[in-house]
Scaffold this motif. Structure first.
Motif, PDB file in Angstrom:
ATOM      1  N   VAL A  98       0.848  -1.186   0.000  1.00  0.00           N
ATOM      2  CA  VAL A  98       0.000   0.000   0.000  1.00  0.00           C
ATOM      3  C   VAL A  98       0.886   1.241   0.000  1.00  0.00           C
ATOM      4  O   VAL A  98       1.810   1.348   0.815  1.00  0.00           O
ATOM      5  N   ILE A  99       0.629   2.156  -0.918  1.00  0.00           N
ATOM      6  CA  ILE A  99       1.388   3.404  -0.989  1.00  0.00           C
ATOM      7  C   ILE A  99       0.801   4.368   0.033  1.00  0.00           C
ATOM      8  O   ILE A  99      -0.329   4.825  -0.097  1.00  0.00           O
ATOM      9  N   SER A 100       1.574   4.666   1.083  1.00  0.00           N
ATOM     10  CA  SER A 100       1.086   5.570   2.123  1.00  0.00           C
ATOM     11  C   SER A 100       1.436   7.021   1.828  1.00  0.00           C
ATOM     12  O   SER A 100       0.795   7.940   2.345  1.00  0.00           O
ATOM     13  N   ASP A 101       2.449   7.268   0.997  1.00  0.00           N
ATOM     14  CA  ASP A 101       2.814   8.640   0.628  1.00  0.00           C
ATOM     15  C   ASP A 101       3.543   8.602  -0.704  1.00  0.00           C
ATOM     16  O   ASP A 101       4.361   7.699  -0.951  1.00  0.00           O
ATOM     17  N   VAL A 102       3.252   9.553  -1.580  1.00  0.00           N
ATOM     18  CA  VAL A 102       3.912   9.597  -2.877  1.00  0.00           C
ATOM     19  C   VAL A 102       4.102  11.055  -3.296  1.00  0.00           C
ATOM     20  O   VAL A 102       3.210  11.879  -3.109  1.00  0.00           O
ATOM     21  N   GLU A 103       5.282  11.366  -3.815  1.00  0.00           N
ATOM     22  CA  GLU A 103       5.616  12.723  -4.250  1.00  0.00           C
ATOM     23  C   GLU A 103       6.091  12.690  -5.699  1.00  0.00           C
ATOM     24  O   GLU A 103       6.855  11.809  -6.098  1.00  0.00           O
ATOM     25  N   PHE A 104       5.634  13.639  -6.493  1.00  0.00           N
ATOM     26  CA  PHE A 104       6.077  13.769  -7.882  1.00  0.00           C
ATOM     27  C   PHE A 104       7.483  14.371  -7.918  1.00  0.00           C
ATOM     28  O   PHE A 104       7.753  15.378  -7.254  1.00  0.00           O
ATOM     29  N   VAL A 105       8.372  13.740  -8.672  1.00  0.00           N
ATOM     30  CA  VAL A 105       9.747  14.244  -8.806  1.00  0.00           C
ATOM     31  C   VAL A 105       9.936  14.912 -10.162  1.00  0.00           C
ATOM     32  O   VAL A 105      10.283  16.091 -10.249  1.00  0.00           O
ATOM     33  N   GLU A 106       9.697  14.173 -11.219  1.00  0.00           N
ATOM     34  CA  GLU A 106       9.796  14.735 -12.568  1.00  0.00           C
ATOM     35  C   GLU A 106       9.080  13.816 -13.547  1.00  0.00           C
ATOM     36  O   GLU A 106       8.756  12.658 -13.235  1.00  0.00           O
ATOM     37  N   GLN A 107       8.826  14.335 -14.747  1.00  0.00           N
ATOM     38  CA  GLN A 107       8.144  13.553 -15.777  1.00  0.00           C
ATOM     39  C   GLN A 107       9.182  13.058 -16.786  1.00  0.00           C
ATOM     40  O   GLN A 107       9.993  13.846 -17.301  1.00  0.00           O
ATOM     41  N   HIS A 108       9.184  11.748 -17.030  1.00  0.00           N
ATOM     42  CA  HIS A 108      10.085  11.165 -18.007  1.00  0.00           C
ATOM     43  C   HIS A 108       9.290  10.811 -19.254  1.00  0.00           C
ATOM     44  O   HIS A 108       8.064  10.674 -19.211  1.00  0.00           O
ATOM     45  N   SER A 109       9.975  10.624 -20.368  1.00  0.00           N
ATOM     46  CA  SER A 109       9.284  10.426 -21.640  1.00  0.00           C
ATOM     47  C   SER A 109       9.122   8.957 -22.017  1.00  0.00           C
ATOM     48  O   SER A 109       8.376   8.643 -22.960  1.00  0.00           O
TER      49      SER A 109
END
Length: 598
Positions: A98-109
């Motif tokens: 279960v993902i309890s916390d998630v943060e966006f870092v960057e978008q890859h192609s």
């Protein structure tokens, strides 16, 4: 250049013991290979399955959030690089991440590397195998232990207390019964008894919560007697062998499509562990945002108690039962205040003086629109005084610094809908002449409006009160209650002439209006009448010449074959001069007040 992922973490996530808090308390850099939304709950919570890759292997994990905190709102999509914190539980001997916390870092192609599926059999999560030790330095996952024919597989133990199959609440369903949840009891009702034509009985309910969600559990009759003393609010328990049924939403506001039914086989044991305990999670709504929430919805709020009302009592028209109530006025950093009503034991047990200024966290309170936006605790609501939260210290520091001298905007003056017949609404206030010119009340439906007017005269040619039943407040000789009272409870029935700058009208009011205008009960008013005409007329005259804010309803009726419009008072409020001055100051600061739009 491709971003650097935490290689090998996928293997460790599938092999590390759930008791390894040091490992599961960290965030890991992974790539999202896919997102699929699954069975959105009626409560509005979004559930999705996310495929995560470390560049060598990929795995699946569940994520639950509110619509405002969804992965899409965070900018997370396919090929995104994220920092994720996960937790592990076992569901029917299979590992669930279960993902309890998630943060966006960057978008890859594109996809990084050529990751392999950790679960080559195609199942959602591999069976638990081995001794569950951390994986070796090899990138290949350990193969599940094979069970010999005739040998019973031992379920994986999770937790130092040896409880098996610790299962997340959000994963409970009617299709599995081999589970144990580790949950905090956030709310416990009183034992309720009932009797009807089909028999009698008793029941109580609890609300259980872990890091993935909450669920309601109910016990009846002998089971209720056996379990009632076992549950205590704010303690953590292992619960197993209960039936999972579809939730009866008419009896619960808990955000879950299922609920538990406790029976003779249900096991409840207090958790003695001191780590990894589920805590209450809040999604606080700022008080200035309450108008954005629909009526009868529930929300979490954090507020400092600025005013404490005295305890009162109301009688239910349906059951004739009396219930204690108390109103609190909450404020926060948004500069708004709101009335919140406590009921029953919460109203009776509230023992904090107004000068204490406690900060209270409320979970799951209902939003109303009586007199503007208001809040009310319901059976499933949770109230925690001065909880150990960063927001509590921030609010306390703000109030001690600048908030104690601040002027707050009351929802009773800016919120609500006059179309719902609520309280005084300043934004839709009309003069008496405007009400008459708009022909309000002359259609087939009731129309509502707010006005400010001064009482000019109180009609004294008819009765001011009527004798009522003290139980149902209908009649002295009450057929409904099937009894007569030796001393009735007198209630007001008034007709008053009011005026403002534009004109005059007759308003009609009942008991609440009479008590506000005269300041005494109906019984005390009857005693005043008996004192003689001169003192009584002086008493009536003293009540005239005072201005009030009125919430009214206009309705057409007929009397002696004459059609007319009657203006009934739904609510009456004394003028708060400080509030009125603040409104005028605000008006002077508008473009109109500065002469910019003239």
């Amino acid at each position: 250049m491709a971003p650097t992922l935490d290689s090998g973490i996928a293997t460790r996530l599938y092999s590390t013991s759930p008791d390894d808090t040091e490992f599961f308390d960290q965030h890991y850099v992974l790539q999202v290979l896919g997102i699929k939304e699954v069975n959105q709950a009626k409560s509005g919570m979004l559930r999705c399955r996310i495929i995560l890759s470390d560049g060598l292997q990929y795995l699946q994990a569940m994520h639950t959030s509110t619509p405002e905190e969804s992965v899409a709102k965070r900018g997370i999509e396919k090929w995104s690089i994220v920092r994720a914190k996960l937790s592990c539980s076992f569901v029917q001997e299979k590992r669930l991440l279960v993902i309890s916390d998630v943060e966006f870092v960057e978008q890859h192609s594109e996809k990084i590397g050529d990751p392999a599926n950790l679960n080559k059999s195609g199942d959602d999560s591999p069976a638990v195998g081995g001794d569950n030790k951390p994986a070796s330095s090899s990138n290949a996952p350990q193969a599940p232990a094979q069970t010999k024919p005739g040998q019973q597989k031992q379920p994986q133990r999770a937790g130092s207390s040896g409880h098996r199959n610790i299962h997340p609440i959000e994963g409970l369903s009617p299709y599995g019964n081999s589970w144990t949840i580790k949950a905090r009891c956030t709310q416990k009702t009183e034992m309720k008894e009932w009797a009807n034509a089909r028999g009698d009985g008793k029941l109580f309910s609890v609300t259980l919560m872990d890091e993935t969600g909450e669920i309601r559990g109910t016990a009846f009759n002998t089971v209720a007697e056996a379990l009632y003393q076992k549950f205590h609010e704010d303690k953590v328990y292992f619960v197993s062998k209960a039936r999972v049924n579809l939730a009866k939403k008419q009896f619960s506001n808990v955000a879950n499509d299922y609920e538990l039914s406790f029976d003779q086989k249900t096991e409840v044991e207090e958790c003695k562990e001191t780590t990894n305990l589920p805590m209450i999670k809040y999604n606080f709504t700022s008080l200035d945002k309450l108008n954005d929430i629909s009526k009868d919805a529930t929300c979490d709020v954090l507020g400092l108690v600025k005013e404490v009302g005295s305890i009162g009592e109301i009688t239910s028209k349906a059951t004739q039962r009396t219930t204690k109530k108390r109103e609190l006025t909450l404020v926060d950093e948004s500069g708004f205040s709101v009335r919140l009503t406590l009921w029953g034991k919460h109203a009776e047990n509230y023992d904090h003086a107004e000068a204490d200024r406690p900060v209270i966290a409320f979970k799951g309170v209902r939003v109303g629109d009586f007199g503007g936006r208001s809040l009310s605790m319901v059976a499933s609501s949770i109230m925690t005084v001065n909880p150990d939260l960063p927001q509590v210290y921030q609010l306390r520091g703000w109030f001690d610094g600048e908030g104690k001298d601040a002027t707050f905007n009351a929802h009773s003056r800016v919120g609500g809908s006059s179309g719902m017949g609520g309280g005084f609404n300043r934004n839709e206030m009309k003069s008496i002449n405007e009400v008459k010119e708009a022909e309000m009340g002359q259609s087939d439906k009731v129309e509502f409006f707010s006005s400010r007017a001064t009482i000019m005269h109180i009609k004294n040619t008819g009765p001011f009160t009527y004798p009522a039943c003290g139980t149902c407040q209908k009649k002295w000789r009450c057929d409904k209650c099937n009894k007569s009272m030796s001393t009735p409870e007198y209630r007001y029935i008034l007709s008053i002439a009011v005026a403002d700058w534009s004109g005059q009208a007759w308003y009609n009011g009942f008991n609440d209006v009479g008590q506000e205008v005269f300041g005494i009960t109906g019984n005390e008013f009857v005693e005043k009448q008996a004192e003689g005409d001169a003192p009584f007329n002086a008493f009536l005259q003293k009540a005239c010449g005072r201005a009030y804010n009125f919430a009214c309803r206009a309705k057409q009726d007929s009397w002696n074959d004459t059609v007319r419009v009657r203006y009934g008072i739904s609510r009456i409020q004394k003028l708060d001069m400080k509030e009125e001055c603040n409104v005028l100051i605000d008006l002077l600061n508008t473009p109109w007040g500065k002469g910019q739009d003239r």
